[in-house]
Design a protein around this motif. Structure first.
Motif, PDB file in Angstrom:
ATOM      1  N   LEU A 190      21.897  33.293  51.153  1.00 45.03           N
ATOM      2  CA  LEU A 190      21.419  33.104  49.846  1.00 45.03           C
ATOM      3  C   LEU A 190      21.949  31.915  48.966  1.00 45.03           C
ATOM      4  O   LEU A 190      23.072  31.429  49.139  1.00 45.03           O
ATOM      5  CB  LEU A 190      21.920  34.301  48.630  1.00 45.03           C
ATOM      6  N   LEU A 191      21.008  31.419  48.371  1.00 44.01           N
ATOM      7  CA  LEU A 191      21.441  30.336  47.304  1.00 44.01           C
ATOM      8  C   LEU A 191      21.806  31.046  45.970  1.00 44.01           C
ATOM      9  O   LEU A 191      20.710  31.827  45.619  1.00 44.01           O
ATOM     10  CB  LEU A 191      20.357  29.096  47.030  1.00 44.01           C
ATOM     11  N   ILE A 192      22.839  31.113  45.419  1.00 46.86           N
ATOM     12  CA  ILE A 192      23.269  31.659  44.389  1.00 46.86           C
ATOM     13  C   ILE A 192      23.560  30.787  43.187  1.00 46.86           C
ATOM     14  O   ILE A 192      24.673  29.943  43.195  1.00 46.86           O
ATOM     15  CB  ILE A 192      24.502  32.777  44.498  1.00 46.86           C
ATOM     16  N   LEU A 193      22.704  30.833  42.156  1.00 43.20           N
ATOM     17  CA  LEU A 193      23.339  29.860  40.945  1.00 43.20           C
ATOM     18  C   LEU A 193      23.719  30.913  40.064  1.00 43.20           C
ATOM     19  O   LEU A 193      23.450  31.986  39.659  1.00 43.20           O
ATOM     20  CB  LEU A 193      21.921  29.306  40.300  1.00 43.20           C
ATOM     21  N   ILE A 194      24.922  30.541  39.491  1.00 43.74           N
ATOM     22  CA  ILE A 194      25.670  31.600  38.731  1.00 43.74           C
ATOM     23  C   ILE A 194      26.342  30.838  37.303  1.00 43.74           C
ATOM     24  O   ILE A 194      26.584  29.695  37.316  1.00 43.74           O
ATOM     25  CB  ILE A 194      27.000  32.255  39.486  1.00 43.74           C
ATOM     26  N   CYS A 195      26.374  31.664  36.432  1.00 43.57           N
ATOM     27  CA  CYS A 195      26.514  31.087  34.871  1.00 43.57           C
ATOM     28  C   CYS A 195      27.405  32.360  34.348  1.00 43.57           C
ATOM     29  O   CYS A 195      27.147  33.658  34.291  1.00 43.57           O
ATOM     30  CB  CYS A 195      25.376  31.090  34.284  1.00 43.57           C
ATOM     31  N   ALA A 196      28.807  32.094  33.943  1.00 43.05           N
ATOM     32  CA  ALA A 196      29.640  32.651  33.309  1.00 43.05           C
ATOM     33  C   ALA A 196      29.202  32.679  31.620  1.00 43.05           C
ATOM     34  O   ALA A 196      28.992  31.590  31.297  1.00 43.05           O
ATOM     35  CB  ALA A 196      31.035  32.312  33.387  1.00 43.05           C
ATOM     36  N   MET A 197      29.061  34.063  31.129  1.00 40.23           N
ATOM     37  CA  MET A 197      28.606  33.850  29.721  1.00 40.23           C
ATOM     38  C   MET A 197      30.230  34.369  28.784  1.00 40.23           C
ATOM     39  O   MET A 197      30.881  34.840  29.287  1.00 40.23           O
ATOM     40  CB  MET A 197      27.648  34.962  29.417  1.00 40.23           C
ATOM     41  N   GLN A 198      29.910  33.978  27.425  1.00 39.93           N
ATOM     42  CA  GLN A 198      30.996  34.245  26.621  1.00 39.93           C
ATOM     43  C   GLN A 198      31.343  35.952  26.725  1.00 39.93           C
ATOM     44  O   GLN A 198      30.527  36.752  26.960  1.00 39.93           O
ATOM     45  CB  GLN A 198      30.686  33.932  25.297  1.00 39.93           C
TER      46      GLN A 198
END
Length: 147
Positions: free
Chosen positions: A27-35
């Motif tokens: 898997l290619l995992i694009l990840i974003c932490a949100m507030q």
């Protein structure tokens, strides 16, 4: 946290022309932490992704997880997953976690995936990266811990 998963035959990430991470099948995992995201959410998301049955079994049905297949994960920080396009034509990113918080959660997520026995490779947080991949399927799935 938000994640965009792409099932891949292979994927790689370069910074300044140098490959800093690459994987074979997985898997290619694009990840974003949100507030407001927490380490517990990062761990929950890692577990969910590791167990998500999106790989084909011998009967060609999506019945196997990343953990079942022995695949790898290339994990890339991607703050643009926080894009708010509700006003005008220029996206806003104010719902993304502040950079230092985002960096800490990104690395915590990588550690959580690795702790599940999944081989990991990663990008460089905040860098301008060139990501290449060969989609398998294609299978692309969006996950959000807030929903």
């Amino acid at each position: 946290m938000r994640a965009l998963l792409q099932r891949v035959h292979n994927a790689a990430v370069k910074v300044d022309g140098e490959t800093i991470g690459e994987i074979g099948p997985g898997l290619l995992i694009l990840i974003c932490a949100m507030q407001g995201d927490t380490e517990a959410q990062a761990e929950h998301l890692a577990t969910k992704i590791a167990k998500l049955r999106i790989f084909k079994d011998d009967a060609e049905k999506m019945n196997l997880s990343l953990k079942n297949t022995g695949g790898s994960a290339l994990i890339i920080s991607q703050f643009t997953l926080a894009a708010d396009t509700s006003r005008g034509n220029r996206p806003g990113f104010s719902t993304a976690a502040p950079p230092e918080e985002g960096r800490a959660l990104y690395h915590h997520f990588i550690g959580a995936v690795a702790a599940l026995g999944i081989p990991t490779a990663e990008g460089a947080f905040g860098a301008d990266m060139d990501v290449s991949l060969t989609n398998a399927g294609p299978v692309t799935i969006w996950l959000d811990t807030a929903s």
